[in-house]
Design a protein around this motif. Structure first.
Motif, mmCIF file in Angstrom:
data_model
loop_
_atom_site.group_PDB
_atom_site.id
_atom_site.type_symbol
_atom_site.label_atom_id
_atom_site.label_comp_id
_atom_site.label_asym_id
_atom_site.label_seq_id
_atom_site.Cartn_x
_atom_site.Cartn_y
_atom_site.Cartn_z
ATOM 1 N N ASN A 110 0.851 -0.942 -0.512
ATOM 2 C CA ASN A 110 0.259 -0.508 0.068
ATOM 3 C C ASN A 110 0.566 1.117 0.191
ATOM 4 O OD1 ASN A 110 -2.649 -1.465 -0.270
ATOM 5 N ND2 ASN A 110 -2.638 -1.064 2.346
ATOM 6 N N ASP A 111 1.705 0.944 0.861
ATOM 7 C CA ASP A 111 3.253 1.924 0.452
ATOM 8 C C ASP A 111 3.189 2.498 -1.680
ATOM 9 O OD1 ASP A 111 3.188 2.112 2.894
ATOM 10 O OD2 ASP A 111 5.100 1.570 3.056
ATOM 11 N N ASN A 112 3.391 1.255 -2.603
ATOM 12 C CA ASN A 112 3.412 2.295 -3.627
ATOM 13 C C ASN A 112 2.141 2.535 -4.502
ATOM 14 O OD1 ASN A 112 5.729 0.849 -3.636
ATOM 15 N ND2 ASN A 112 4.515 -1.353 -3.223
ATOM 16 N N VAL A 113 0.893 2.616 -3.730
ATOM 17 C CA VAL A 113 -0.316 3.554 -4.206
ATOM 18 C C VAL A 113 -1.083 4.288 -3.733
ATOM 19 C CG1 VAL A 113 -0.242 1.057 -5.810
ATOM 20 C CG2 VAL A 113 -1.625 1.268 -3.440
ATOM 21 N N VAL A 114 -2.111 4.656 -4.491
ATOM 22 C CA VAL A 114 -2.630 5.732 -3.610
ATOM 23 C C VAL A 114 -4.457 5.493 -3.568
ATOM 24 C CG1 VAL A 114 -4.027 8.052 -3.298
ATOM 25 C CG2 VAL A 114 -1.454 7.886 -4.614
ATOM 26 N N LEU A 115 -4.711 4.949 -2.612
ATOM 27 C CA LEU A 115 -5.476 4.002 -2.493
ATOM 28 C C LEU A 115 -7.291 4.729 -2.718
ATOM 29 C CD1 LEU A 115 -4.920 1.937 0.825
ATOM 30 C CD2 LEU A 115 -5.419 1.459 -1.678
ATOM 31 N N ASP A 116 -7.461 6.005 -2.699
ATOM 32 C CA ASP A 116 -8.462 6.763 -3.390
ATOM 33 C C ASP A 116 -8.646 7.228 -4.357
ATOM 34 O OD1 ASP A 116 -9.408 6.412 -0.533
ATOM 35 O OD2 ASP A 116 -8.703 8.762 0.343
ATOM 36 N N MET A 117 -7.209 6.352 -5.458
ATOM 37 C CA MET A 117 -6.795 7.312 -6.374
ATOM 38 C C MET A 117 -7.751 5.755 -7.517
ATOM 39 S SD MET A 117 -3.833 9.454 -6.722
ATOM 40 C CE MET A 117 -3.994 10.541 -8.309
ATOM 41 N N ASP A 118 -7.794 6.153 -9.231
ATOM 42 C CA ASP A 118 -8.608 5.621 -10.096
ATOM 43 C C ASP A 118 -6.808 4.722 -10.140
ATOM 44 O OD1 ASP A 118 -7.558 6.703 -11.643
ATOM 45 O OD2 ASP A 118 -10.099 6.742 -12.089
ATOM 46 N N LEU A 119 -7.169 3.255 -10.908
ATOM 47 C CA LEU A 119 -6.420 2.807 -11.621
ATOM 48 C C LEU A 119 -5.791 3.365 -12.613
ATOM 49 C CD1 LEU A 119 -4.912 0.091 -11.870
ATOM 50 C CD2 LEU A 119 -6.498 -0.562 -13.877
#
Length: 521
Positions: A110-119
């Motif tokens: 989860n440090d590699n992505v922004v959860l609230d943004m889309d793909l």
């Protein structure tokens, strides 16, 4: 290159004809890092040549994550030198590293992505943040994002929110974005921890193509199968020092010795007989098109459910733990109807669970080690409404010693620990209370091979008086620890094996019938 700097390390020196350090794609010279009086890196010397895949092996707490964060520009080195293509390399931020061609996929998914943004936004976030275009036009960028996703076999709508996709797919998003940068040096930290065999094999093919184009790769993993498949060279790290440098043909027994400072024997299991049924599932369906499951989990035994990513393991555990509601069927706990409305109800019933997503579902980042261990059971450390902090810390110290958790102390922030040691903290938490059923989803994720044996022995030693249910994608990990192995294929139980030693080929054959499609989380 220094070889064998650790006491008793078994090493194989690089041939004298090896590329000199100054000519390497990426070079570290006497790199050191201190946090206060704690020396985490103690003079790292290494060279990674262009067009090579170098594996880095190290026990939990050896300094791997700190090394990666220095290269990434997250931490400053206390001393030493870094060179990239012969030039001084001193990043002050991850953006500096990216501009220099150093691309990193970190262990914490989860440090590699922004959860609230889309793909789409996650795939192109580096481009968005660097302001390459004054206006971000989704339609113009969609084809580029689709091509990035195709490269790693990611088949998800671009408008899907990343918080709503599986951990495996989040990992693939991070890898796809990393590969799009045409890196000089690619660093992957446990990249296959959440991937199916098919997804991992696809990644390996991409890495080999990058190698053939001259990209240098530092591959950090505890999975020997990954290292055997990819690496032409293995470095071992112990207590902040390089203790071994092994060229092909690689002596993996010696590499393990270099990593641990000792040899590691095979884990031996004394099978335990099945006690009374603790949890009984009848006709349980975790979704509208998922086959019904009939299954009993017995007291005293360690039962492992093995299934490929997307086979339905986590969904089944979530139904048992009250995170989701089954669409059909019944559950009985100790012979009584069991319908958990929430995880709180499950815990009150004696059902404890550590989720696969350690960062998002188990660890509380703002708490220290002690509070992460005791959090669900603070009542046990309370007298007349007052929290007995001394008793709480003493319990944490016992847990740290019992599970060999590498930490500066029981009051250290949980973020100061390596991923594998955070995993041990989660286990220590759920061993604090008295469980009727203990569920651990991927308990060996990010854990070194010695720690796996430590965890396995602890779980088996404490198994009396409860049922233990472990979930694995890797059959070898299940074989190491289980009294019984249940194979799950697309939500259905296709094999139920008792009496170790288990037939690995039978397990793999049952798994191979599964489709590679995953249920989106």
């Amino acid at each position: 290159m220094r070889a064998g700097s650790g006491a008793g390390a078994a090493t194989r020196a690089r041939p004298s004809s090896s590329t000199p350090a100054a000519a390497g794609r990426f070079v570290l010279r006497d790199l050191r890092k201190n946090f206060g009086r704690n020396a985490v890196l103690r003079g790292i010397d290494l060279t990674i040549e262009a067009g090579t895949i170098v594996a880095l092996m190290g026990a939990n707490g050896a300094g791997k994550s700190t090394l990666v964060k220095i290269i990434a520009g997250v931490h400053d080195a206390s001393a030493g030198q870094m060179l990239c293509d012969g030039r001084q390399y001193r990043p002050t931020s991850p953006s500096d590293a990216l501009r220099a061609g150093i691309v990193i996929v970190h262990q914490a998914i989860n440090d590699n992505v922004v959860l609230d943004m889309d793909l789409l936004e996650n795939l192109l976030i580096d481009e968005i943040c660097q302001g390459r275009s004054m206006f971000f036009r989704r339609s113009a960028m969609a084809e580029k994002a689709r091509e990035m996703a195709r490269r790693v076999g990611l088949d998800i709508p671009l408008n899907r929110r990343v918080a709503d996709i599986s951990l495996a797919d989040r990992q693939l998003v991070a890898i796809a974005r990393a590969l799009s940068h045409d890196p000089k040096l690619l660093i992957l930290d446990e990249p296959t921890s959440a991937l199916s065999d098919a997804e991992a094999e696809r990644l390996f093919g991409v890495l080999e193509a990058l190698r053939d184009r001259g990209v240098a790769t530092l591959y950090i993993s505890h999975r020997m199968s990954d290292i055997r498949r990819l690496a032409s060279r293995v470095l071992t790290l112990r207590d902040g020092q390089i203790t071994g440098d092994f060229a092909a043909p690689i002596d993996y027994s010696a590499a393990v010795h270099g990593m641990l400072g000792r040899s590691l024997g095979a884990a031996e299991i004394e099978p335990k007989p099945a006690g009374a049924s603790v949890l009984s599932l009848r006709g349980l369906q975790t979704g509208p098109r998922v086959p019904p499951i009939d299954l009993d989990i017995h007291e005293g035994q360690v039962t492992a459910i093995v299934g490929l990513v997307g086979a339905g393991k986590s969904e089944l555990a979530e139904c048992i733990y009250g995170v989701r509601q089954p669409t059909a069927g019944t559950m009985r706990l100790d012979g009584k109807d069991y319908v958990p409305a929430s995880p709180i109800r499950a815990v009150r019933s004696g059902i404890f669970m550590a989720a696969e997503d350690r960062g998002g579902g188990s660890i509380v980042g703002d708490f220290d080690v002690t509070r992460n261990i005791t959090l669900p059971f603070l009542g046990a450390f309370t007298a007349a409404t007052f929290l007995r902090r001394g008793a709480e810390r003493r319990h944490a110290r016992r847990s740290i010693e019992d599970l060999a958790i590498v930490t500066p102390g029981e009051t250290a922030p949980i973020g100061a620990l390596s991923g594998g040691n955070q995993q041990k903290v989660v286990l220590a938490r759920w061993l604090t209370g008295k469980a009727r059923l203990l569920i651990l989803d991927e308990p060996f994720q990010g854990v070194d091979i010695a720690a796996r044996q430590d965890i396995g022995r602890k779980l088996r030693r404490t198994a009396d008086g409860r049922a233990t249910l472990l979930l694995f994608a890797d059959p070898d990990e299940a074989i190491e620890i289980a009294d019984r192995i249940v194979v799950l294929n697309n939500g259905a139980v296709v094999a139920d094996l008792s009496d170790p030693p288990f037939d690995r080929q039978m397990i793999v054959s049952s798994l191979s019938q599964s489709h590679d499609r995953r249920h989106a989380a």
